[in-house]
Design a protein around this motif. Structure first.
Motif, PDB file in Angstrom:
ATOM      1  N   GLU A  47       1.031  -1.280  -0.162  1.00  0.00           N
ATOM      2  CA  GLU A  47       0.218  -0.029  -0.067  1.00  0.00           C
ATOM      3  C   GLU A  47       0.848   1.381  -0.151  1.00  0.00           C
ATOM      4  O   GLU A  47       1.828   1.363   1.071  1.00  0.00           O
ATOM      5  N   GLY A  48       0.497   2.026  -0.982  1.00  0.00           N
ATOM      6  CA  GLY A  48       0.903   3.256  -0.612  1.00  0.00           C
ATOM      7  C   GLY A  48       2.462   3.473  -1.738  1.00  0.00           C
ATOM      8  O   GLY A  48       2.982   4.659  -2.099  1.00  0.00           O
ATOM      9  N   SER A  49       2.549   2.072  -2.814  1.00  0.00           N
ATOM     10  CA  SER A  49       3.517   2.083  -3.743  1.00  0.00           C
ATOM     11  C   SER A  49       2.952   2.986  -5.057  1.00  0.00           C
ATOM     12  O   SER A  49       1.885   3.226  -5.480  1.00  0.00           O
ATOM     13  N   VAL A  50       3.571   3.425  -5.678  1.00  0.00           N
ATOM     14  CA  VAL A  50       3.646   4.588  -7.050  1.00  0.00           C
ATOM     15  C   VAL A  50       3.565   3.984  -7.840  1.00  0.00           C
ATOM     16  O   VAL A  50       4.579   3.240  -8.884  1.00  0.00           O
ATOM     17  N   ILE A  51       2.638   4.270  -8.673  1.00  0.00           N
ATOM     18  CA  ILE A  51       2.909   3.133 -10.036  1.00  0.00           C
ATOM     19  C   ILE A  51       2.888   4.262 -11.590  1.00  0.00           C
ATOM     20  O   ILE A  51       3.910   3.734 -11.610  1.00  0.00           O
ATOM     21  N   ALA A  52       2.286   5.219 -11.577  1.00  0.00           N
ATOM     22  CA  ALA A  52       2.809   5.794 -12.341  1.00  0.00           C
ATOM     23  C   ALA A  52       2.662   7.789 -12.003  1.00  0.00           C
ATOM     24  O   ALA A  52       1.613   7.854 -11.285  1.00  0.00           O
ATOM     25  N   ASN A  53       3.171   8.530 -12.462  1.00  0.00           N
ATOM     26  CA  ASN A  53       3.006  10.181 -12.341  1.00  0.00           C
ATOM     27  C   ASN A  53       2.198  10.652 -13.742  1.00  0.00           C
ATOM     28  O   ASN A  53       2.817  10.623 -14.849  1.00  0.00           O
ATOM     29  N   LEU A  54       0.882  10.592 -13.162  1.00  0.00           N
ATOM     30  CA  LEU A  54      -0.333  11.156 -14.530  1.00  0.00           C
ATOM     31  C   LEU A  54      -0.221  12.283 -14.853  1.00  0.00           C
ATOM     32  O   LEU A  54      -0.395  12.464 -15.953  1.00  0.00           O
ATOM     33  N   ALA A  55       0.584  13.038 -14.035  1.00  0.00           N
ATOM     34  CA  ALA A  55       0.426  14.230 -14.737  1.00  0.00           C
ATOM     35  C   ALA A  55       1.883  14.304 -15.658  1.00  0.00           C
ATOM     36  O   ALA A  55       1.640  15.380 -16.365  1.00  0.00           O
ATOM     37  N   ASN A  56       2.770  14.241 -15.179  1.00  0.00           N
ATOM     38  CA  ASN A  56       3.623  13.562 -16.413  1.00  0.00           C
ATOM     39  C   ASN A  56       2.955  13.211 -17.769  1.00  0.00           C
ATOM     40  O   ASN A  56       3.008  13.892 -18.597  1.00  0.00           O
ATOM     41  N   ASP A  57       2.416  11.670 -17.506  1.00  0.00           N
ATOM     42  CA  ASP A  57       2.034  11.110 -18.789  1.00  0.00           C
ATOM     43  C   ASP A  57       1.209  12.507 -19.687  1.00  0.00           C
ATOM     44  O   ASP A  57       0.756  11.736 -20.700  1.00  0.00           O
ATOM     45  N   LEU A  58       0.187  12.415 -18.672  1.00  0.00           N
ATOM     46  CA  LEU A  58      -1.104  13.015 -19.063  1.00  0.00           C
ATOM     47  C   LEU A  58      -0.568  14.467 -19.193  1.00  0.00           C
ATOM     48  O   LEU A  58      -1.900  15.539 -20.402  1.00  0.00           O
ATOM     49  N   ASN A  59       0.186  15.176 -19.467  1.00  0.00           N
ATOM     50  CA  ASN A  59       0.768  17.051 -19.705  1.00  0.00           C
ATOM     51  C   ASN A  59       0.226  17.555 -18.978  1.00  0.00           C
ATOM     52  O   ASN A  59      -1.057  18.258 -19.327  1.00  0.00           O
ATOM     53  N   LEU A  60      -0.238  17.260 -17.523  1.00  0.00           N
ATOM     54  CA  LEU A  60      -0.948  17.934 -16.589  1.00  0.00           C
ATOM     55  C   LEU A  60       0.087  18.801 -16.090  1.00  0.00           C
ATOM     56  O   LEU A  60       1.209  18.445 -15.181  1.00  0.00           O
ATOM     57  N   ASP A  61      -0.904  20.510 -15.614  1.00  0.00           N
ATOM     58  CA  ASP A  61       0.178  20.860 -14.590  1.00  0.00           C
ATOM     59  C   ASP A  61      -0.707  20.591 -13.202  1.00  0.00           C
ATOM     60  O   ASP A  61      -1.409  20.715 -12.932  1.00  0.00           O
ATOM     61  N   VAL A  62       1.157  20.202 -12.592  1.00  0.00           N
ATOM     62  CA  VAL A  62       0.310  19.573 -11.637  1.00  0.00           C
ATOM     63  C   VAL A  62      -0.059  20.721 -10.035  1.00  0.00           C
ATOM     64  O   VAL A  62      -0.877  20.573  -9.299  1.00  0.00           O
ATOM     65  N   ARG A  63       0.294  22.089 -10.950  1.00  0.00           N
ATOM     66  CA  ARG A  63      -1.048  22.844  -9.806  1.00  0.00           C
ATOM     67  C   ARG A  63      -1.982  22.821  -9.826  1.00  0.00           C
ATOM     68  O   ARG A  63      -2.770  23.948  -9.287  1.00  0.00           O
ATOM     69  N   THR A  64      -2.229  23.539 -10.354  1.00  0.00           N
ATOM     70  CA  THR A  64      -3.760  22.677 -11.132  1.00  0.00           C
ATOM     71  C   THR A  64      -4.555  21.411 -10.893  1.00  0.00           C
ATOM     72  O   THR A  64      -6.075  21.213 -11.197  1.00  0.00           O
TER      73      THR A  64
END
Length: 829
Positions: A47-64
């Motif tokens: 539990e708590g293991s990270v699978i992927a960073n969706l913000a990077n993979d989907l080109n999303l701004d983390v701040r929003t």
């Protein structure tokens, strides 16, 4: 109407706007859904293991991400994944079990949607759950039972249940292993669906009689890394076939039976065994055709149990041997059988009992009968012949008798050990006669031998020495103790008489002081005892029986008189006339701690009761004088002042240690003077006292020489006087049981009658007061005289008076006056 139409137009326009917005939103969602992402993760991630960073993979701004309310929707019963709105990371919320999520599928995907608002965007994603080898193969049953006939041919196959592994691919069951076995092996097979199963193959012919059950272990192993396994027990039970014939323990046997054995008596129990089981091992016993009819009529054979019992009467004279043949047959389909030959021997029976006859018996006899004396004559007989007719006679062991054979079948009973009636009063003697048959027969006869008592035991006291304590002032006739002896003899030999062995002490017989009951040994006091006169008595008591001749023993009795506190202390120093006051003078310049006076009291009771303590009863000034409670010394606590009165009155009480305590008082009147009178403190200094005693020792040595010379003269004078005067009457010699009490003697002219126990204390006290005290031994029948003589340069009136008194008190005394620094010593012999 116009207003109504206008409102309808406005409503229509608003509805159109909504449709336009929804259309635009649908278009956006459609284009957004066209973008699908694929991830692959192993199952059972923490539990708590990270699978992927969706913000990077989907080109999303983390701040929003927070403002756009980013969330993840999973098409499943549980929410296994979630997104971190701060970082845009997709992480595991709950462990994923592929076998639970995708039970029957080889491939397992977890579909999810990532939704954002402002503007709305939806991303379709799928996460592949990759299988890991986290499950071991497991059999549906832990124990597999197989029944195999022992007649089964070698190479026969038997199907075994397969193991199940919820993992897939290479992690599923790969192969099977069988534990080492001599009779079985396995062959692994592959099913149409790719599953693995095993067949059990018989490699060697089975024999149930050698091994009825085979326990095997079947192990299933998967192909994972590391490999996992599961086991199941395979129990093969071998089924029986009738391949073994019944067998007897012995092919032929002999048995012996006594004649006249009762009908139904067991002769023997035949036992045949069959290694088969079930009906194949059930056995039936029968006589063969070779067994004679006479034998079958005489003995019965139980077909089920194989027991042979007596059916008819046995007579040794008719038939001595019986032969029979028994067949044992099993109940198998193809029955098998075995046989046994039996020889029965009839044995002659010992059916006559031996007899014992008492020809002579002497009872009662004296306990002191001589050894070897014949007590009884006994005869024995038996009507049987051979060993059955040979008999032995015996009596119980551990008895003081023995049997002595006098002639054929005749025995004498004689005394072999000393008899003691006090230990055993009578003997029950059992004469037992036994033949040598098999089994032996016996008979017995019991006679009682009584013992007569003789006077052979001395009376015995429980103790050899009795110490009896008697309180003084006892009542005459008081019971002191019971001295009882025991005599184990009987009748007149045990009747005891007690008496005191006569002994005179101070011309007084013990029978005048004590009495004993001749029947029960109760000891009584005939007089009242005084501890100060009689302190103890030692005598003997004898116990004598009434036998002929009588026997006796004695015991020593020690009577100790226990002291009571019945004598009050007597003040002996300072001396004063009866009821008068002692007057003393003391310089006013006396120093602190000076000895003023010393009070000495005597008590004729025992040491405990005569322990005396002193204390002031009255005192004029309590701050001026102190009194030592143990030695009676009165000392100044401070120096006299001009304010202190001239006359001081001291009342001293002397108490003994008894219960209740007795006491005596003395009143001392002290007068202070200004003149240089010699104070008592002068005499208390240790150097002075040492000088006095040093001079005294010198003079005593001179005096002893003089006394020795005077003693020779006295002896000569005494011899002359004895020759001239008639012989005086005898007086009682002093002893420890007869002491003359001096406690009531009068004291006059400074002469004191005293006991030895207080001499030294009185001597010290009187010398400190300026006087010397001399103890003068008197001739037989006289008393000790203590004389107090004041110190001075010459003889005083007091010393002359003392010498005069001494001459009056004792006849034939020689006295000498020796001057010393401490005073004048009057030595008398």
């Amino acid at each position: 109407m116009a207003r109504t139409h206008t409102m309808e137009s406005a409503t229509t326009m608003e509805s159109n706007k909504r449709y336009v917005v929804l259309a635009l939103l649908f278009i956006k969602v459609y284009f957004a859904s066209c973008s699908v992402s694929h991830y692959s993760i192993p199952e059972e991630m923490k539990e708590g293991s990270v699978i992927a960073n969706l913000a990077n993979d989907l080109n999303l701004d983390v701040r929003t991400l927070n403002e756009r309310k980013m969330r993840v929707d999973i098409i499943a019963n549980k929410k296994y994944l979630d997104v971190n709105k701060e970082t845009g990371e997709l992480y595991i919320v709950e462990k994923i079990d592929r076998e639970h999520l995708c039970i029957t599928k080889l491939s397992c995907y977890l579909k999810l949607e990532v939704i954002l608002e402002n503007p709305v965007r939806i991303f379709n994603m799928e996460v592949e759950i990759v299988d890991i080898n986290d499950n071991a193969p497991e059999f549906r049953r832990d124990v597999i039972h197989l029944d195999v006939s022992e007649a089964t041919a070698k190479g026969e196959r038997f199907s075994l249940s397969n193991a199940v592994d919820p993992d897939v691919g290479t992690n599923s069951v790969k192969t099977y292993y069988l534990s080492e076995s001599e009779y079985f092996n396995i062959q692994v097979q592959t099913g149409r669906d790719g599953s693995k199963f095993a067949d059990l193959i018989l490699t060697k012919t089975l024999d149930r009689e050698q091994q009825a059950v085979h326990n095997l272990i079947l192990t299933a192993v998967d192909g994972g890394t590391p490999a996992r396994s599961g086991t199941a027990s395979v129990i093969v039970r071998v089924l029986d076939t009738n391949d073994n014939a019944p067998r007897f323990e012995k092919n032929s046997t002999k048995v012996t039976i006594s004649e006249n054995s009762p009908i139904g008596s067991l002769v023997m129990h035949l036992k045949a065994t069959d290694l088969d089981e079930g009906s194949n091992s059930d056995i039936t016993y029968t006589y063969s055709l070779y067994t004679q009819e006479k034998t079958q009529e005489t003995f019965n054979l139980n077909p089920t149990t194989g027991e042979i019992t007596v059916k008819g009467m046995l007579n040794y004279e008719d038939f001595k041997i019986y032969d029979m043949e028994v067949i044992a047959t099993d109940k198998g389909t193809n029955s098998l059988s075995g046989q046994c030959t039996i020889k029965i021997l009839v044995e002659d029976m010992n059916d006559n009992h031996p007899e014992v006859s008492i020809k002579s018996f002497q009872s009662p006899v004296n306990e002191n009968i001589e050894l070897g004396t014949v007590i009884a004559v006994v005869s024995v007989s038996d009507k049987d012949s051979g060993d059955n007719g040979i008999v032995d006679l015996s009596i119980p062991k551990n008895m003081p008798f023995k049997l002595r054979e006098s002639s054929d079948n005749y025995y004498e009973l004689v005394v072999s050990e000393p008899l003691d009636r006090e230990k055993v009063t009578e003997y029950d003697i059992t004469f037992t006669v036994t033949d040598r048959g098999s089994p032996p027969l016996s008979d017995n006869e019991t006679m009682t031998l009584e013992l007569l008592d003789v006077n052979d035991n001395v009376p015995q006291f429980p103790q050899s020495f009795y110490t009896i304590r008697v309180m003084e002032n006892n009542a005459p006739g008081a019971l002191l103790s019971s001295l009882t002896a025991f005599d184990p003899d009987l009748h007149e030999n045990q009747y005891l008489v007690y008496f005191i062995i006569e002994k005179e002490i101070a011309n007084t017989s013990m029978s005048m002081l004590f009495s004993i009951n001749p029947e029960n040994g109760n000891l009584y006091a005939l007089k009242t005892f005084d501890y100060e006169i009689e302190k103890e008595f030692l005598f003997h008591i004898e116990a004598r029986d009434s036998g002929s001749p009588p026997l006796s023993s004695n015991v020593t009795v020690h009577i100790i008189i226990v002291d009571q506190n019945d004598n009050a202390p007597v003040i002996v120093s300072p001396w004063r006339a009866h009821g008068s006051v002692v007057e003393e003078k003391i310089p006013r310049s006396t120093d602190k701690g000076s000895l003023v006076a010393k009070v000495i009291a005597l008590d004729t009771d025992s040491v405990h009761n005569s322990r005396i303590t002193y204390q002031f009863l009255q005192v004029t000034d309590a701050t001026l004088f102190s009194l030592d409670q143990y030695n009676g010394e009165i000392r100044t606590m401070r120096m006299f002042s001009y304010r202190d009165p001239r006359h001081q009155r001291l009342v001293v009480v002397a108490k003994d240690n008894g219960q209740p305590a007795l006491s005596a008082t003395v009143t001392i009147k002290l007068s202070t003077v200004e003149t240089a009178v010699k104070a008592y403190s002068d005499m208390t200094e240790m150097p002075l006292e040492y000088d006095i005693f040093s001079d005294l020792n010198l003079y005593l040595v001179i005096g002893l020489g003089s006394v020795s010379f005077l003693l020779l003269i006295t002896i000569l004078v005494t011899i002359v006087l004895k020759c001239q005067k008639p012989k005086p009457s005898k007086t009682a010699a002093p002893c420890r049981n007869s002491v003359i009490s001096e406690r009531n003697s009068t004291i006059a002219d400074s002469t004191l009658v005293s006991n030895d126990a207080y001499w030294y204390s009185l001597f010290l006290a009187e010398t400190r007061k300026g006087k010397l005290v001399v103890r003068q031994p008197m001739p037989k029948g006289s008393r000790y005289i203590v004389s107090s003589i004041p110190r001075g340069t010459g003889l005083t009136d007091t010393s002359d008076s003392a010498a005069s008194t001494l001459q009056k008190e004792t006849a034939q005394l020689l006295c000498a006056k020796l001057p010393t620094k401490a005073g004048t010593i009057l030595v008398c012999v």
